[in-house]
Design a protein around this motif. Structure first.
Motif, PDB file in Angstrom:
ATOM      1  N   PHE A 289      55.230  46.367  28.471  1.00  0.00           N
ATOM      2  CA  PHE A 289      55.273  46.115  29.907  1.00  0.00           C
ATOM      3  C   PHE A 289      53.894  46.320  30.529  1.00  0.00           C
ATOM      4  CE2 PHE A 289      55.310  47.721  34.198  1.00  0.00           C
ATOM      5  CZ  PHE A 289      55.924  46.674  34.872  1.00  0.00           C
ATOM      6  N   ILE A 290      53.230  47.426  30.189  1.00  0.00           N
ATOM      7  CA  ILE A 290      51.915  47.736  30.758  1.00  0.00           C
ATOM      8  C   ILE A 290      50.920  46.631  30.417  1.00  0.00           C
ATOM      9  CG2 ILE A 290      49.962  49.356  30.684  1.00  0.00           C
ATOM     10  CD1 ILE A 290      52.556  50.301  32.243  1.00  0.00           C
ATOM     11  N   GLN A 291      50.928  46.167  29.192  1.00  0.00           N
ATOM     12  CA  GLN A 291      50.026  45.079  28.797  1.00  0.00           C
ATOM     13  C   GLN A 291      50.305  43.826  29.636  1.00  0.00           C
ATOM     14  OE1 GLN A 291      50.274  43.892  24.688  1.00  0.00           O
ATOM     15  NE2 GLN A 291      48.640  42.389  24.910  1.00  0.00           N
ATOM     16  N   HIS A 292      51.575  43.485  29.793  1.00  0.00           N
ATOM     17  CA  HIS A 292      51.967  42.306  30.579  1.00  0.00           C
ATOM     18  C   HIS A 292      51.578  42.473  32.050  1.00  0.00           C
ATOM     19  CE1 HIS A 292      54.269  38.856  31.902  1.00  0.00           C
ATOM     20  NE2 HIS A 292      54.967  39.628  32.716  1.00  0.00           N
ATOM     21  N   TYR A 293      51.880  43.621  32.636  1.00  0.00           N
ATOM     22  CA  TYR A 293      51.593  43.864  34.047  1.00  0.00           C
ATOM     23  C   TYR A 293      50.098  43.724  34.332  1.00  0.00           C
ATOM     24  CZ  TYR A 293      51.167  46.137  38.571  1.00  0.00           C
ATOM     25  OH  TYR A 293      50.875  46.404  39.891  1.00  0.00           O
TER      26      TYR A 293
ATOM     27  N   PHE B 212      47.941  41.289  36.631  1.00  0.00           N
ATOM     28  CA  PHE B 212      47.133  41.889  37.696  1.00  0.00           C
ATOM     29  C   PHE B 212      45.669  41.454  37.590  1.00  0.00           C
ATOM     30  CE2 PHE B 212      44.582  45.295  39.574  1.00  0.00           C
ATOM     31  CZ  PHE B 212      45.199  45.445  40.808  1.00  0.00           C
ATOM     32  N   ASP B 213      45.163  41.363  36.368  1.00  0.00           N
ATOM     33  CA  ASP B 213      43.754  41.038  36.158  1.00  0.00           C
ATOM     34  C   ASP B 213      43.450  39.543  36.241  1.00  0.00           C
ATOM     35  OD1 ASP B 213      43.148  43.702  35.803  1.00  0.00           O
ATOM     36  OD2 ASP B 213      43.189  43.599  33.612  1.00  0.00           O
ATOM     37  N   TYR B 214      44.400  38.700  35.824  1.00  0.00           N
ATOM     38  CA  TYR B 214      44.068  37.284  35.671  1.00  0.00           C
ATOM     39  C   TYR B 214      44.973  36.313  36.413  1.00  0.00           C
ATOM     40  CZ  TYR B 214      41.227  39.331  32.034  1.00  0.00           C
ATOM     41  OH  TYR B 214      40.323  40.114  31.363  1.00  0.00           O
ATOM     42  N   ASN B 215      46.112  36.772  36.928  1.00  0.00           N
ATOM     43  CA  ASN B 215      47.043  35.847  37.585  1.00  0.00           C
ATOM     44  C   ASN B 215      47.850  36.612  38.627  1.00  0.00           C
ATOM     45  OD1 ASN B 215      48.550  33.657  38.268  1.00  0.00           O
ATOM     46  ND2 ASN B 215      49.521  33.409  36.268  1.00  0.00           N
ATOM     47  N   THR B 216      47.170  37.187  39.610  1.00  0.00           N
ATOM     48  CA  THR B 216      47.822  38.085  40.563  1.00  0.00           C
ATOM     49  C   THR B 216      48.954  37.430  41.342  1.00  0.00           C
ATOM     50  OG1 THR B 216      46.064  37.603  42.144  1.00  0.00           O
ATOM     51  CG2 THR B 216      45.885  39.653  40.887  1.00  0.00           C
ATOM     52  N   THR B 217      48.926  36.120  41.485  1.00  0.00           N
ATOM     53  CA  THR B 217      50.008  35.459  42.223  1.00  0.00           C
ATOM     54  C   THR B 217      51.344  35.620  41.510  1.00  0.00           C
ATOM     55  OG1 THR B 217      49.555  33.341  41.158  1.00  0.00           O
ATOM     56  CG2 THR B 217      48.455  33.766  43.271  1.00  0.00           C
ATOM     57  N   GLN B 218      51.343  35.943  40.228  1.00  0.00           N
ATOM     58  CA  GLN B 218      52.576  36.112  39.466  1.00  0.00           C
ATOM     59  C   GLN B 218      53.074  37.551  39.401  1.00  0.00           C
ATOM     60  OE1 GLN B 218      54.425  33.476  38.231  1.00  0.00           O
ATOM     61  NE2 GLN B 218      52.949  32.413  39.517  1.00  0.00           N
ATOM     62  N   VAL B 219      52.274  38.516  39.867  1.00  0.00           N
ATOM     63  CA  VAL B 219      52.680  39.929  39.794  1.00  0.00           C
ATOM     64  C   VAL B 219      53.969  40.162  40.577  1.00  0.00           C
ATOM     65  CG1 VAL B 219      52.056  42.310  40.381  1.00  0.00           C
ATOM     66  CG2 VAL B 219      50.359  40.793  39.363  1.00  0.00           C
ATOM     67  N   GLY B 220      54.090  39.572  41.756  1.00  0.00           N
ATOM     68  CA  GLY B 220      55.276  39.761  42.581  1.00  0.00           C
ATOM     69  C   GLY B 220      56.558  39.335  41.903  1.00  0.00           C
TER      70      GLY B 220
ATOM     71  N   PRO C 216      47.365  38.423  46.443  1.00  0.00           N
ATOM     72  CA  PRO C 216      46.835  37.079  46.620  1.00  0.00           C
ATOM     73  C   PRO C 216      45.591  36.712  45.832  1.00  0.00           C
ATOM     74  CG  PRO C 216      46.333  38.425  48.516  1.00  0.00           C
ATOM     75  CD  PRO C 216      47.191  39.258  47.608  1.00  0.00           C
ATOM     76  N   SER C 217      44.766  37.675  45.443  1.00  0.00           N
ATOM     77  CA  SER C 217      43.523  37.276  44.793  1.00  0.00           C
ATOM     78  C   SER C 217      43.298  38.044  43.499  1.00  0.00           C
ATOM     79  CB  SER C 217      42.341  37.507  45.733  1.00  0.00           C
ATOM     80  OG  SER C 217      42.215  38.881  46.013  1.00  0.00           O
ATOM     81  N   VAL C 218      42.597  37.416  42.597  1.00  0.00           N
ATOM     82  CA  VAL C 218      42.285  38.027  41.310  1.00  0.00           C
ATOM     83  C   VAL C 218      41.057  38.917  41.481  1.00  0.00           C
ATOM     84  CG1 VAL C 218      41.565  37.538  38.946  1.00  0.00           C
ATOM     85  CG2 VAL C 218      43.227  36.055  40.069  1.00  0.00           C
TER      86      VAL C 218
END
Length: 121
Positions: free
Chosen positions: A16-20, A24-32, A55-57
């Motif tokens: 999970f941590i690796q995925h999160y 967070f680092d490369y595709n922040t729009t998908q974190v939500g 909204p931003s990386v």
């Protein structure tokens, strides 16, 4: 095959941590998308209860320096992360983040984040 000897929370937590942090680092729009409607986030002491969007990386990816995972009696996993991040022209800052992982449609429920800032004055 070496992961098979680890308890399930020691497999799920790091995954999970690796995925999160990859999101967070490369595709922040998908974190939500990994939060659910019941999710709660405490960010620097402020509680958020709505679906979250980042909204931003960040220019510099977060660096994870340690992580710990524990099972809870109600089949959840607590994950604690310690790391470093750099924002804009600021110095590198340490941070702590805690997740309560409960598999509800591949999402999780709680997240607490604090910068590791110390005021010695």
């Amino acid at each position: 095959l070496q992961n098979m000897s680890k308890p399930i929370w020691e497999q799920i937590g790091p995954s999970f941590i690796q995925h999160y942090y990859q999101l967070f680092d490369y595709n922040t729009t998908q974190v939500g998308a990994i939060y659910i409607d019941m999710s709660r986030l405490t960010w620097e002491g402020q509680l958020f209860q709505e679906k979250l969007a980042f909204p931003s990386v960040p220019e510099n990816p977060a660096r994870i320096t340690a992580q710990d995972h524990q099972p809870t009696p109600d089949s959840c996993i607590i994950s604690m992360v310690v790391g470093q991040l750099k924002a804009d022209e600021d110095l590198i800052m340490g941070f702590h983040q805690m997740f309560l992982l409960k598999n509800i449609n591949d999402a999780f429920t709680n997240d607490m984040f604090r910068l590791a800032l110390h005021n010695f004055g």
